[in-house]
Design a protein around this motif. Structure first.
Motif, PDB file in Angstrom:
ATOM      1  N   MET A 197       0.806  -1.194   0.082  1.00  0.00           N
ATOM      2  CA  MET A 197      -0.127   0.130   0.184  1.00  0.00           C
ATOM      3  C   MET A 197       0.596   1.347   0.057  1.00  0.00           C
ATOM      4  SD  MET A 197      -2.814  -1.301  -0.224  1.00  0.00           S
ATOM      5  CE  MET A 197      -3.923  -0.055  -0.466  1.00  0.00           C
ATOM      6  N   LEU A 198       1.973   1.307   0.737  1.00  0.00           N
ATOM      7  CA  LEU A 198       2.937   2.337   0.551  1.00  0.00           C
ATOM      8  C   LEU A 198       3.453   2.655  -0.659  1.00  0.00           C
ATOM      9  CD1 LEU A 198       5.019   1.917   3.864  1.00  0.00           C
ATOM     10  CD2 LEU A 198       3.212   3.503   3.350  1.00  0.00           C
ATOM     11  N   TYR A 199       3.968   1.325  -1.300  1.00  0.00           N
ATOM     12  CA  TYR A 199       4.171   1.602  -2.814  1.00  0.00           C
ATOM     13  C   TYR A 199       3.177   2.226  -3.620  1.00  0.00           C
ATOM     14  CZ  TYR A 199       5.382  -0.456  -7.335  1.00  0.00           C
ATOM     15  OH  TYR A 199       5.836  -0.350  -8.826  1.00  0.00           O
ATOM     16  N   SER A 200       1.946   1.742  -3.575  1.00  0.00           N
ATOM     17  CA  SER A 200       0.759   2.395  -4.283  1.00  0.00           C
ATOM     18  C   SER A 200       0.677   3.765  -4.260  1.00  0.00           C
ATOM     19  CB  SER A 200      -0.411   1.489  -3.756  1.00  0.00           C
ATOM     20  OG  SER A 200      -1.591   2.322  -4.155  1.00  0.00           O
ATOM     21  N   THR A 201       0.660   4.183  -2.925  1.00  0.00           N
ATOM     22  CA  THR A 201       0.855   5.697  -2.413  1.00  0.00           C
ATOM     23  C   THR A 201       2.018   6.423  -3.277  1.00  0.00           C
ATOM     24  OG1 THR A 201      -0.227   5.291  -0.518  1.00  0.00           O
ATOM     25  CG2 THR A 201       0.665   7.259  -0.647  1.00  0.00           C
TER      26      THR A 201
ATOM     27  N   GLU B 204      -3.405  -2.017 -11.713  1.00  0.00           N
ATOM     28  CA  GLU B 204      -2.304  -0.994 -12.174  1.00  0.00           C
ATOM     29  C   GLU B 204      -1.069  -1.298 -10.869  1.00  0.00           C
ATOM     30  OE1 GLU B 204      -1.226   3.871 -12.299  1.00  0.00           O
ATOM     31  OE2 GLU B 204      -3.293   3.070 -12.052  1.00  0.00           O
ATOM     32  N   LEU B 205      -1.632  -1.472  -9.930  1.00  0.00           N
ATOM     33  CA  LEU B 205      -0.603  -1.784  -8.755  1.00  0.00           C
ATOM     34  C   LEU B 205       0.234  -3.028  -8.847  1.00  0.00           C
ATOM     35  CD1 LEU B 205       0.824  -1.439  -5.847  1.00  0.00           C
ATOM     36  CD2 LEU B 205      -1.450  -1.766  -5.050  1.00  0.00           C
TER      37      LEU B 205
ATOM     38  N   ARG C 262      -4.001  -9.797  -7.648  1.00  0.00           N
ATOM     39  CA  ARG C 262      -4.712  -8.993  -7.918  1.00  0.00           C
ATOM     40  C   ARG C 262      -5.998  -9.557  -6.712  1.00  0.00           C
ATOM     41  NH1 ARG C 262      -9.205  -7.475 -11.421  1.00  0.00           N
ATOM     42  NH2 ARG C 262      -8.133  -8.972 -12.816  1.00  0.00           N
ATOM     43  N   SER C 263      -6.387 -10.924  -6.888  1.00  0.00           N
ATOM     44  CA  SER C 263      -7.335 -11.361  -6.012  1.00  0.00           C
ATOM     45  C   SER C 263      -7.041 -11.224  -4.308  1.00  0.00           C
ATOM     46  CB  SER C 263      -7.597 -12.582  -6.606  1.00  0.00           C
ATOM     47  OG  SER C 263      -6.608 -13.579  -6.500  1.00  0.00           O
ATOM     48  N   THR C 264      -5.609 -11.750  -4.401  1.00  0.00           N
ATOM     49  CA  THR C 264      -5.059 -11.677  -2.964  1.00  0.00           C
ATOM     50  C   THR C 264      -5.247 -10.242  -2.218  1.00  0.00           C
ATOM     51  OG1 THR C 264      -3.644 -13.547  -3.514  1.00  0.00           O
ATOM     52  CG2 THR C 264      -3.031 -12.570  -1.597  1.00  0.00           C
TER      53      THR C 264
END
Length: 302
Positions: A50-54, A63-64, A86-88
């Motif tokens: 989630m930090l990588y996503s931000t 996309e992530l 993605r499902s995980t």
């Protein structure tokens, strides 16, 4: 896919992650049992993802996960053994409570807040100042579209982040997430401030009962009065010469509020300020009856 592990330096995210104690994350995860039903995608993996996503500005799960897969050979620098599906990630976002990440943040804040610079602050008063605000945002619409309410046949979804910032540190010291439709003032009941503190917020946080509780405990608030607010003026103060010329009225007023059907009075100070530059009138309210209503514009911290 990129399998290379031969590169120099440390990624920015890896440098940021080095400030987080992984053992603390494990301790919090164990306390919250956030890894109870997860075999591979643990709390640490979720946090890093989630930090990588931000930092990357990803706006969708695909996309992530694609971005992580593209740099799979370098994930070990982030403490990840593999990229997630993605499902995980979708299942983890639904199942794992946000409380575990709130606790990780607060643990990190308590560890490092003493080194946050306060060299920008010149007034002693600013060390007692806290700022409240909120913002509505959406991360992954496929997940968050059900958060909110139906309007005009469409779902108005999203998350509202309520934040308390200590002015000296300019860092959030309290963050809570709610549905985007939750009223702002509900956040105030979660705030505990030391006596003598000042809290500043916009008029969306009107809650006279909470204002009275702060008055009882020596906490001062400053906000703006709503246009439709009903009040009774009981005393008008003289405006000293050293006060900013924009202050056109300073008075003591009483407003009424209801608690379980019973009416109570709350004493406030109402200050009217004319902004000549923008040709706009501002009405401020506070429970601080002693401090001057305004400072000369020559004060750089005004």
């Amino acid at each position: 896919m990129n399998k290379s592990t031969n590169f120099t330096g440390q990624p920015i995210l890896a440098q940021l992650l080095s400030l987080i104690d992984k053992s603390s994350v494990s301790r919090i995860a164990k306390k919250r049992q956030s890894d109870r039903y997860s075999k591979y995608f643990k709390t640490w993996d979720h946090l890093v993802t989630m930090l990588y996503s931000t930092l990357c500005g990803a706006t969708a799960l695909r996309e992530l996960t694609t971005g992580l897969l593209a740099g799979e050979g370098k994930l070990r620098h982030l403490g990840l053994m593999r990229s997630c599906r993605r499902s995980t990630l979708s299942d983890s976002n639904k199942r794992r409570s946000s409380e575990v990440f709130r606790e990780v943040y607060m643990d990190l804040y308590r560890k490092w807040h003493h080194v946050l610079s306060d060299s920008r602050i010149e007034l002693e008063l600013f060390k007692q100042l806290y700022i409240v605000d909120s913002t509505v945002f959406s991360l992954f619409k496929d997940i968050l579209k059900v958060a909110g309410r139906r309007k005009d046949g469409r779902s108005k979804g999203g998350i509202k982040a309520h934040t308390l910032v200590h002015a000296v540190e300019l860092m959030p010291c309290l963050v809570r997430f709610t549905a985007a439709t939750t009223h702002d003032h509900t956040f105030l009941q979660h705030i505990n401030l030391p006596e003598g503190s000042y809290i500043v917020m916009d008029k969306g946080y009107v809650d006279y009962h909470q204002y009275q509780l702060w008055s009882n405990t020596g906490v001062y608030y400053i906000t703006r009065m709503r246009d439709n607010a009903l009040y009774q003026s009981i005393e008008e103060f003289d405006i000293p010469d050293h006060v900013d010329e924009g202050v056109i009225k300073d008075e003591k007023v009483i407003v009424q509020y209801l608690v379980e059907g019973k009416k109570y009075d709350h004493l406030q100070r109402r200050v009217a300020y004319w902004d000549d530059k923008n040709q706009r009138l501002f009405i401020f309210i506070t429970n601080d009856m002693q401090t001057d209503a305004g400072l000369r514009s020559t004060n750089k911290c005004n």
